[in-house]
Design a protein around this motif. Structure first.
Motif, PDB file in Angstrom:
ATOM      1  N   ASP A  35     -13.308  10.200  46.515  1.00  0.00           N
ATOM      2  CA  ASP A  35     -14.112   9.697  47.477  1.00  0.00           C
ATOM      3  C   ASP A  35     -13.154   8.250  47.969  1.00  0.00           C
ATOM      4  O   ASP A  35     -12.753   7.513  47.223  1.00  0.00           O
ATOM      5  CB  ASP A  35     -15.345   9.515  47.258  1.00  0.00           C
ATOM      6  CG  ASP A  35     -16.313   9.225  48.554  1.00  0.00           C
ATOM      7  OD1 ASP A  35     -15.829   8.417  49.422  1.00  0.00           O
ATOM      8  OD2 ASP A  35     -17.316   9.876  48.639  1.00  0.00           O
ATOM      9  N   ASP A  36     -13.169   8.237  49.288  1.00  0.00           N
ATOM     10  CA  ASP A  36     -12.256   6.919  49.746  1.00  0.00           C
ATOM     11  C   ASP A  36     -13.302   5.850  49.796  1.00  0.00           C
ATOM     12  O   ASP A  36     -13.171   4.610  50.299  1.00  0.00           O
ATOM     13  CB  ASP A  36     -11.698   7.147  51.139  1.00  0.00           C
ATOM     14  CG  ASP A  36     -12.391   7.504  52.176  1.00  0.00           C
ATOM     15  OD1 ASP A  36     -13.626   7.794  52.214  1.00  0.00           O
ATOM     16  OD2 ASP A  36     -11.840   7.823  53.101  1.00  0.00           O
ATOM     17  N   ASP A  37     -14.790   5.899  49.461  1.00  0.00           N
ATOM     18  CA  ASP A  37     -15.455   5.037  49.546  1.00  0.00           C
ATOM     19  C   ASP A  37     -15.762   4.403  48.174  1.00  0.00           C
ATOM     20  O   ASP A  37     -16.475   5.142  47.252  1.00  0.00           O
ATOM     21  CB  ASP A  37     -16.910   5.411  50.121  1.00  0.00           C
ATOM     22  CG  ASP A  37     -18.039   4.320  50.290  1.00  0.00           C
ATOM     23  OD1 ASP A  37     -18.082   3.413  49.507  1.00  0.00           O
ATOM     24  OD2 ASP A  37     -19.290   4.711  51.023  1.00  0.00           O
ATOM     25  N   SER A  67      -9.127   7.926  45.024  1.00  0.00           N
ATOM     26  CA  SER A  67      -9.507   7.494  46.400  1.00  0.00           C
ATOM     27  C   SER A  67      -9.131   8.270  47.387  1.00  0.00           C
ATOM     28  O   SER A  67      -9.476   8.019  48.488  1.00  0.00           O
ATOM     29  CB  SER A  67      -9.265   5.913  46.733  1.00  0.00           C
ATOM     30  OG  SER A  67      -7.848   5.740  46.318  1.00  0.00           O
ATOM     31  N   ASP A  68      -8.096   9.137  47.086  1.00  0.00           N
ATOM     32  CA  ASP A  68      -7.511  10.153  48.189  1.00  0.00           C
ATOM     33  C   ASP A  68      -7.256  11.382  47.469  1.00  0.00           C
ATOM     34  O   ASP A  68      -7.035  11.480  46.161  1.00  0.00           O
ATOM     35  CB  ASP A  68      -6.431   9.416  49.186  1.00  0.00           C
ATOM     36  CG  ASP A  68      -5.229   8.819  48.195  1.00  0.00           C
ATOM     37  OD1 ASP A  68      -4.948   9.470  47.273  1.00  0.00           O
ATOM     38  OD2 ASP A  68      -4.835   7.755  48.553  1.00  0.00           O
ATOM     39  N   ASP A 120     -15.316  14.190  48.590  1.00  0.00           N
ATOM     40  CA  ASP A 120     -16.055  13.958  49.935  1.00  0.00           C
ATOM     41  C   ASP A 120     -15.484  14.871  50.883  1.00  0.00           C
ATOM     42  O   ASP A 120     -14.208  15.149  50.762  1.00  0.00           O
ATOM     43  CB  ASP A 120     -15.802  12.733  50.143  1.00  0.00           C
ATOM     44  CG  ASP A 120     -16.490  12.101  51.401  1.00  0.00           C
ATOM     45  OD1 ASP A 120     -17.808  12.792  51.833  1.00  0.00           O
ATOM     46  OD2 ASP A 120     -16.328  10.778  52.040  1.00  0.00           O
ATOM     47  N   ARG A 137     -15.149  13.859  54.456  1.00  0.00           N
ATOM     48  CA  ARG A 137     -14.436  13.136  55.186  1.00  0.00           C
ATOM     49  C   ARG A 137     -13.480  12.097  54.385  1.00  0.00           C
ATOM     50  O   ARG A 137     -14.164  11.332  53.814  1.00  0.00           O
ATOM     51  CB  ARG A 137     -15.266  12.569  56.244  1.00  0.00           C
ATOM     52  CG  ARG A 137     -15.934  13.463  57.258  1.00  0.00           C
ATOM     53  CD  ARG A 137     -16.860  12.703  58.315  1.00  0.00           C
ATOM     54  NE  ARG A 137     -17.315  13.528  59.240  1.00  0.00           N
ATOM     55  CZ  ARG A 137     -16.616  14.107  60.428  1.00  0.00           C
ATOM     56  NH1 ARG A 137     -15.445  13.647  60.688  1.00  0.00           N
ATOM     57  NH2 ARG A 137     -17.167  14.708  61.120  1.00  0.00           N
ATOM     58  N   MET A 138     -12.262  12.078  54.619  1.00  0.00           N
ATOM     59  CA  MET A 138     -11.440  11.012  53.978  1.00  0.00           C
ATOM     60  C   MET A 138     -10.237  10.793  54.773  1.00  0.00           C
ATOM     61  O   MET A 138      -9.909  11.546  55.477  1.00  0.00           O
ATOM     62  CB  MET A 138     -11.069  11.417  52.593  1.00  0.00           C
ATOM     63  CG  MET A 138     -12.151  11.662  51.462  1.00  0.00           C
ATOM     64  SD  MET A 138     -11.304  11.951  49.522  1.00  0.00           S
ATOM     65  CE  MET A 138     -10.627  13.937  50.250  1.00  0.00           C
ATOM     66  N   LYS A 139      -9.797   9.500  54.736  1.00  0.00           N
ATOM     67  CA  LYS A 139      -8.411   9.465  55.400  1.00  0.00           C
ATOM     68  C   LYS A 139      -7.337  10.308  54.907  1.00  0.00           C
ATOM     69  O   LYS A 139      -7.297  10.646  53.619  1.00  0.00           O
ATOM     70  CB  LYS A 139      -8.038   7.943  55.154  1.00  0.00           C
ATOM     71  CG  LYS A 139      -9.070   6.931  55.613  1.00  0.00           C
ATOM     72  CD  LYS A 139      -8.571   5.403  55.477  1.00  0.00           C
ATOM     73  CE  LYS A 139      -9.579   4.404  55.857  1.00  0.00           C
ATOM     74  NZ  LYS A 139      -9.562   3.170  55.623  1.00  0.00           N
ATOM     75  N   GLY A 140      -6.535  10.617  55.713  1.00  0.00           N
ATOM     76  CA  GLY A 140      -5.231  11.698  55.373  1.00  0.00           C
ATOM     77  C   GLY A 140      -5.844  13.023  55.148  1.00  0.00           C
ATOM     78  O   GLY A 140      -6.582  13.378  56.063  1.00  0.00           O
ATOM     79  N   ASP A 186      -8.197  15.586  54.311  1.00  0.00           N
ATOM     80  CA  ASP A 186      -9.765  15.487  54.016  1.00  0.00           C
ATOM     81  C   ASP A 186     -10.194  16.621  52.798  1.00  0.00           C
ATOM     82  O   ASP A 186      -9.378  17.247  52.318  1.00  0.00           O
ATOM     83  CB  ASP A 186     -10.449  16.138  55.454  1.00  0.00           C
ATOM     84  CG  ASP A 186     -10.274  17.420  55.992  1.00  0.00           C
ATOM     85  OD1 ASP A 186      -9.525  18.200  55.032  1.00  0.00           O
ATOM     86  OD2 ASP A 186     -10.334  17.831  56.950  1.00  0.00           O
TER      87      ASP A 186
END
Length: 475
Positions: free
Chosen positions: A13-15, A37-38, A57, A59-62, A64
């Motif tokens: 999770d990037d959160d 984190s990714d 998660d 929704r993640m950056k880069g 998904d």
């Protein structure tokens, strides 16, 4: 309740805050956790660690969560996956399940929901492992009962017919011949197949501990009884109870077993409350129970109860036509277990494996083959890796055997010279010849012969069956 099972979970999770909350929650439940984190960091951790479950998660950056899911499914299909999603992305999470995710959990929901889903995954993985183990055991049991030996084939057919009944069965045979394999075969072909097969080795427990194992006990019934314990009789209810090495059962426990078989009731140690039990008994021993009865070490009335059907498994040395089957089977099985490829064997090794007498029977054969495979560095089973004889070859009187064929005569698991036959075997042969002569002199009148031999009519019939003696029809 804290979970002590070693179960490794990767959180992606990037959160950072949410990821740390999940780590703390799962760590407090006893799970081993890794976090990323990714997706790139997650894949690196998967390559470094044995991961059981990935929680990612959506929704993640880069990359998904869906793309990560597909990558993990391709590279590590054994990893279970839970997708964490916001309420508005449930449709995407459902699509993730179609692509292989176990389930999804909505971010911000009750943590117990996530913990419950993890417990489900653990339960399913445990069932899968049990099924794979059971399938492997079943395949092994089925194979171990493959035979070209006429008497053994007839015995297996008898066992299959007896499986349809609830008759108590006594399995006789030397150590390592596969008595438990035959017992499981009977269970698997009985109406009790869907229920428990409960095996107890009477030899490994002391007298008092054996009774507790069989009958169970109530809390406080003796020092150390800190909680109620369900015994094997109770646990086998509806299924099959296999009492291995029943000849080693103490007389006091034999008397109690007899009452259980007569009344189908038990009482836990420390309780006067009778409990009904319904199990099918299969007993086994390597001992001669007629001798044990004569010496006062085994109850004759219990013998009558457990020996409705008697099956005697022949030793491996009497089934030499089966040796090539077993050798090939164990080589294939062990090389898979050890992840080592066997490309061949030296002629002397093949000669040893086919000529050796195997006093330890099938168990010893497997151990010898495993030794050869473990010690092989080239994929070829080598003569130099055969077990070292510990006794001189009787043919020469001294020295170490120079060939595998000589070693096959000299070696035994206990270091006893194999070309000398055991005293028990010599005694049985002499006994068989003597009984045959007495029967012939008595015109095959079993009652008269039993008086001359000073044994009971039943014991003589057992000997006739044991040695396969010839008697005219009707006697």
């Amino acid at each position: 309740m804290r979970n002590t099972h070693n179960f490794n979970i990767l959180i992606v999770d990037d959160d950072n805050d949410y990821r740390q909350v999940l780590e703390l929650l799962l760590s407090n439940q006893g799970y081993d956790t890794q976090s990323a984190s990714d997706a790139m960091e997650a894949m690196a951790l998967i390559r470094q660690h044995e991961i059981d479950l990935m929680i990612t998660d959506y929704r993640m950056k880069g990359m998904d969560g869906i793309a990560l899911l597909n990558e993990v499914r391709r590279s590590n299909p054994g990893i279970s996956i839970i997708v964490i999603t916001a309420y508005g992305s449930v449709e995407k999470a459902v699509e993730a399940m179609r692509q292989g995710a176990f389930t999804y959990v909505i971010k911000g929901s009750d943590p117990e929901e996530l913990l419950l889903e993890i417990e489900k995954i653990k339960h399913f993985r445990h069932l899968e492992l049990e099924n794979r183990t059971l399938k492997k055991q079943t395949n092994q049991f089925d194979f171990m009962l493959n035979t070209h030996h006429g008497h053994f084939r007839h015995l297996i057919e008898t066992a299959k017919r007896a499986a349809d009944s609830n008759a108590n069965i006594l399995v006789l045979g030397e150590s390592g011949v596969g008595k438990e394999v035959l017992a499981r075969y009977i269970h698997q072909h009985s109406s009790r197949e869907a229920n428990q097969f409960m095996a107890v080795n009477c030899h490994v427990f002391s007298d008092s501990v054996l009774e507790s194992e069989l009958f169970g006990h109530e809390k406080g019934s003796f020092t150390g009884a800190v909680a109620r314990r369900i015994g094997r009789f109770e646990a086998a209810d509806g299924g099959t109870l296999f009492l291995d090495e029943v000849g080693d059962m103490p007389l006091s426990t034999q008397a109690k077993l007899l009452r259980v078989l007569e009344n189908h009731e038990i009482e836990r140690i420390g309780s006067n409350q009778p409990l009904s039990v319904d199990f099918r008994l299969i007993a086994a021993t390597h001992k001669n129970l007629d001798d044990e009865i004569r010496k006062g070490r085994f109850r004759e009335d219990l013998y009558f109860r457990i020996a409705t059907i008697v099956l005697e498994v022949p030793p491996l040395r009497e089934r030499r036509e089966d040796l090539p089957l077993y050798i090939d089977y164990f080589i294939n099985q062990i090389q898979q277990d050890l992840k080592k490829q066997v490309s061949g064997m030296e002629p002397a090794v093949e000669r040893f494996l086919l000529e050796y007498r195997y006093p330890g029977n099938i168990r010893e054969m497997r151990n010898i083959i495993e030794r050869l495979i473990v010690l092989s560095s080239t994929g070829t089973l080598m003569e130099k890796d055969l077990p070292t004889p510990k006794s001189p070859t009787p043919a020469t009187g001294s020295g170490t055997p120079e060939s595998a064929s000589e070693a096959s005569e000299a070696f035994s698991e206990d270091g006893v010279a194999g070309s000398f036959r055991a005293l028990r075997v010599i005694r049985q042969e002499a006994e068989s010849r003597h009984i045959q002569e007495v029967l012939k002199q008595c015109d095959y009148n079993v009652s008269e012969a039993s008086k001359i031999l000073e044994i009971s009519h039943r014991q003589l019939n057992n000997k006739i069956n044991e040695y396969g003696l010839r008697t005219p029809a009707g006697n």
